[in-house]
Design a protein around this motif. Structure first.
Motif, PDB file in Angstrom:
ATOM      1  N   ARG A  47       0.867  -1.174   0.000  1.00  0.00           N
ATOM      2  CA  ARG A  47       0.000   0.000   0.000  1.00  0.00           C
ATOM      3  C   ARG A  47       0.902   1.221   0.000  1.00  0.00           C
ATOM      4  NH1 ARG A  47      -3.446   0.360   4.827  1.00  0.00           N
ATOM      5  NH2 ARG A  47      -1.868  -1.010   5.694  1.00  0.00           N
ATOM      6  N   LEU A  48       0.639   2.141  -0.886  1.00  0.00           N
ATOM      7  CA  LEU A  48       1.486   3.315  -1.059  1.00  0.00           C
ATOM      8  C   LEU A  48       0.993   4.477  -0.197  1.00  0.00           C
ATOM      9  CD1 LEU A  48       3.790   4.644  -2.700  1.00  0.00           C
ATOM     10  CD2 LEU A  48       2.040   5.316  -4.354  1.00  0.00           C
ATOM     11  N   VAL A  49       1.931   5.082   0.515  1.00  0.00           N
ATOM     12  CA  VAL A  49       1.660   6.306   1.258  1.00  0.00           C
ATOM     13  C   VAL A  49       2.710   7.311   0.830  1.00  0.00           C
ATOM     14  CG1 VAL A  49       1.527   7.412   3.525  1.00  0.00           C
ATOM     15  CG2 VAL A  49       0.715   5.047   3.237  1.00  0.00           C
ATOM     16  N   TRP A  50       2.255   8.459   0.362  1.00  0.00           N
ATOM     17  CA  TRP A  50       3.157   9.551   0.011  1.00  0.00           C
ATOM     18  C   TRP A  50       3.299  10.426   1.250  1.00  0.00           C
ATOM     19  CZ3 TRP A  50       5.412   9.363  -4.648  1.00  0.00           C
ATOM     20  CH2 TRP A  50       4.776   8.684  -5.684  1.00  0.00           C
ATOM     21  N   LEU A  51       4.497  10.554   1.770  1.00  0.00           N
ATOM     22  CA  LEU A  51       4.778  11.439   2.904  1.00  0.00           C
ATOM     23  C   LEU A  51       5.710  12.522   2.395  1.00  0.00           C
ATOM     24  CD1 LEU A  51       4.786  12.293   5.857  1.00  0.00           C
ATOM     25  CD2 LEU A  51       6.579  10.565   6.274  1.00  0.00           C
ATOM     26  N   THR A  52       5.190  13.730   2.285  1.00  0.00           N
ATOM     27  CA  THR A  52       5.952  14.808   1.681  1.00  0.00           C
ATOM     28  C   THR A  52       6.056  16.012   2.604  1.00  0.00           C
ATOM     29  OG1 THR A  52       6.094  16.289  -0.232  1.00  0.00           O
ATOM     30  CG2 THR A  52       3.887  15.675   0.478  1.00  0.00           C
ATOM     31  N   GLY A  53       7.130  16.739   2.431  1.00  0.00           N
ATOM     32  CA  GLY A  53       7.304  17.997   3.135  1.00  0.00           C
ATOM     33  C   GLY A  53       6.620  19.154   2.436  1.00  0.00           C
ATOM     34  N   ARG A  54       6.018  18.897   1.289  1.00  0.00           N
ATOM     35  CA  ARG A  54       5.280  19.966   0.591  1.00  0.00           C
ATOM     36  C   ARG A  54       4.142  20.442   1.480  1.00  0.00           C
ATOM     37  NH1 ARG A  54       4.153  18.988  -5.761  1.00  0.00           N
ATOM     38  NH2 ARG A  54       6.312  18.718  -6.426  1.00  0.00           N
ATOM     39  N   PRO A  55       3.855  21.742   1.453  1.00  0.00           N
ATOM     40  CA  PRO A  55       2.761  22.244   2.281  1.00  0.00           C
ATOM     41  C   PRO A  55       1.399  21.792   1.758  1.00  0.00           C
ATOM     42  CG  PRO A  55       3.681  24.009   0.940  1.00  0.00           C
ATOM     43  CD  PRO A  55       4.554  22.807   0.736  1.00  0.00           C
ATOM     44  N   ALA A  73      -2.244   7.150  -6.923  1.00  0.00           N
ATOM     45  CA  ALA A  73      -2.582   8.184  -5.940  1.00  0.00           C
ATOM     46  C   ALA A  73      -2.090   7.815  -4.543  1.00  0.00           C
ATOM     47  CB  ALA A  73      -4.081   8.432  -5.943  1.00  0.00           C
ATOM     48  N   GLY A  74      -2.478   6.689  -4.018  1.00  0.00           N
ATOM     49  CA  GLY A  74      -2.091   6.344  -2.654  1.00  0.00           C
ATOM     50  C   GLY A  74      -2.595   7.369  -1.666  1.00  0.00           C
ATOM     51  N   ARG A  75      -2.243   7.174  -0.422  1.00  0.00           N
ATOM     52  CA  ARG A  75      -2.587   8.135   0.633  1.00  0.00           C
ATOM     53  C   ARG A  75      -1.538   9.236   0.610  1.00  0.00           C
ATOM     54  NH1 ARG A  75      -2.796   6.575   7.022  1.00  0.00           N
ATOM     55  NH2 ARG A  75      -3.305   8.672   7.786  1.00  0.00           N
ATOM     56  N   LEU A  76      -1.967  10.490   0.659  1.00  0.00           N
ATOM     57  CA  LEU A  76      -1.043  11.618   0.575  1.00  0.00           C
ATOM     58  C   LEU A  76      -1.032  12.384   1.888  1.00  0.00           C
ATOM     59  CD1 LEU A  76       0.848  13.501  -0.973  1.00  0.00           C
ATOM     60  CD2 LEU A  76      -1.188  14.601  -1.969  1.00  0.00           C
ATOM     61  N   LEU A  77       0.103  12.323   2.578  1.00  0.00           N
ATOM     62  CA  LEU A  77       0.297  13.053   3.830  1.00  0.00           C
ATOM     63  C   LEU A  77       1.192  14.249   3.546  1.00  0.00           C
ATOM     64  CD1 LEU A  77       1.035  10.004   6.182  1.00  0.00           C
ATOM     65  CD2 LEU A  77      -1.160  11.152   5.779  1.00  0.00           C
ATOM     66  N   MET A  78       0.653  15.448   3.792  1.00  0.00           N
ATOM     67  CA  MET A  78       1.376  16.675   3.489  1.00  0.00           C
ATOM     68  C   MET A  78       1.585  17.490   4.762  1.00  0.00           C
ATOM     69  SD  MET A  78      -0.346  17.688  -0.158  1.00  0.00           S
ATOM     70  CE  MET A  78       1.069  18.641  -0.699  1.00  0.00           C
ATOM     71  N   ARG A  79       2.629  18.294   4.737  1.00  0.00           N
ATOM     72  CA  ARG A  79       2.963  19.147   5.877  1.00  0.00           C
ATOM     73  C   ARG A  79       1.881  20.226   6.049  1.00  0.00           C
ATOM     74  NH1 ARG A  79       8.016  21.071   8.100  1.00  0.00           N
ATOM     75  NH2 ARG A  79       9.182  19.854   6.595  1.00  0.00           N
ATOM     76  N   PRO A  80       1.371  20.396   7.271  1.00  0.00           N
ATOM     77  CA  PRO A  80       0.448  21.516   7.497  1.00  0.00           C
ATOM     78  C   PRO A  80       1.125  22.830   7.093  1.00  0.00           C
ATOM     79  CG  PRO A  80       0.431  20.027   9.373  1.00  0.00           C
ATOM     80  CD  PRO A  80       1.559  19.586   8.480  1.00  0.00           C
ATOM     81  N   ASP A  81       0.352  23.751   6.557  1.00  0.00           N
ATOM     82  CA  ASP A  81       0.909  24.995   6.032  1.00  0.00           C
ATOM     83  C   ASP A  81       1.729  25.779   7.056  1.00  0.00           C
ATOM     84  OD1 ASP A  81      -0.074  24.682   3.440  1.00  0.00           O
ATOM     85  OD2 ASP A  81      -1.993  25.621   3.947  1.00  0.00           O
ATOM     86  N   ALA A  86      11.969  21.030  11.102  1.00  0.00           N
ATOM     87  CA  ALA A  86      12.904  20.421  10.160  1.00  0.00           C
ATOM     88  C   ALA A  86      12.242  19.187   9.554  1.00  0.00           C
ATOM     89  CB  ALA A  86      14.193  20.039  10.875  1.00  0.00           C
ATOM     90  N   ALA A  87      12.578  18.901   8.299  1.00  0.00           N
ATOM     91  CA  ALA A  87      11.981  17.748   7.614  1.00  0.00           C
ATOM     92  C   ALA A  87      12.187  16.466   8.411  1.00  0.00           C
ATOM     93  CB  ALA A  87      12.567  17.611   6.212  1.00  0.00           C
ATOM     94  N   ARG A  88      13.370  16.303   9.006  1.00  0.00           N
ATOM     95  CA  ARG A  88      13.634  15.068   9.762  1.00  0.00           C
ATOM     96  C   ARG A  88      12.674  14.930  10.952  1.00  0.00           C
ATOM     97  NH1 ARG A  88      17.586  18.661  10.680  1.00  0.00           N
ATOM     98  NH2 ARG A  88      17.878  19.331  12.839  1.00  0.00           N
ATOM     99  N   ASP A  89      12.323  16.039  11.591  1.00  0.00           N
ATOM    100  CA  ASP A  89      11.401  15.992  12.732  1.00  0.00           C
ATOM    101  C   ASP A  89       9.964  15.797  12.271  1.00  0.00           C
ATOM    102  OD1 ASP A  89      13.570  16.444  14.445  1.00  0.00           O
ATOM    103  OD2 ASP A  89      13.302  18.621  14.363  1.00  0.00           O
ATOM    104  N   TYR A  90       9.568  16.541  11.255  1.00  0.00           N
ATOM    105  CA  TYR A  90       8.209  16.408  10.725  1.00  0.00           C
ATOM    106  C   TYR A  90       7.951  14.985  10.232  1.00  0.00           C
ATOM    107  CZ  TYR A  90       4.595  16.340   7.193  1.00  0.00           C
ATOM    108  OH  TYR A  90       3.511  15.965   6.433  1.00  0.00           O
ATOM    109  N   LYS A  91       8.855  14.462   9.417  1.00  0.00           N
ATOM    110  CA  LYS A  91       8.634  13.136   8.840  1.00  0.00           C
ATOM    111  C   LYS A  91       8.743  12.037   9.894  1.00  0.00           C
ATOM    112  CE  LYS A  91       9.545  14.227   4.041  1.00  0.00           C
ATOM    113  NZ  LYS A  91      10.330  13.923   2.831  1.00  0.00           N
TER     114      LYS A  91
END
Length: 147
Positions: A47-55, A73-81, A86-91
């Motif tokens: 199962r695909l999950v996209w975890l991105t730092g994009r807002p 498509a998969g599940r798309l998890l994006m950074r809250p605006d 830091a990306a390492r902490d968010y992800k």
């Protein structure tokens, strides 16, 4: 990992950084074939999950980009605006919550600091090393917490 953002880095190389122009050009990212190939290989039995730092405000642009380049498509998890960690902490935080609901088979990321952090957290990680990690991008991800 799948989108080549190098054409946008010029907007972050000067002071002040032009975040508006950087994000406005996201729809013009070229696809990275090694990343596309990897996604198509994994999606066969994962199962695909996209975890991105994009807002989050780039959700529609990102989903359209996936569709335009034949990506599932998969599940798309994006950074809250308003999230500037830091990306390492968010992800790490998002992945910890994701893993609480099931097994994470593999994480692929292009940021060496994210990869190191996730490995320390005990996740199976692969560095997407098909594009050199630019200093400007590193600063945007790790210091500015913006992508």
């Amino acid at each position: 990992m799948v989108a080549d953002v190098r054409h946008r880095l010029k907007h972050l190389a000067s002071r002040p950084k032009n975040w508006q122009a950087f994000f406005a050009a996201a729809d013009r990212d070229e696809p990275l074939q090694p990343g596309l190939d990897l996604v198509h290989r994994y999606v066969r039995d994962h199962r695909l999950v996209w975890l991105t730092g994009r807002p989050e405000r780039l959700r529609v642009v990102t989903e359209r980009w996936f569709a335009d380049h034949g990506l599932p498509a998969g599940r798309l998890l994006m950074r809250p605006d308003n999230d500037r960690r830091a990306a390492r902490d968010y992800k790490s935080d998002r992945l910890r919550r994701l893993a609480a609901g099931g097994t994470v088979a593999v994480v692929v990321d292009d940021d060496p600091e994210v990869v190191a952090r996730l490995r320390r957290d005990g996740h199976p990680v692969q560095l997407a090393d098909w594009v050199p990690h630019a200093k400007t991008l590193r600063q945007a991800q790790e210091r500015d917490g913006r992508t």
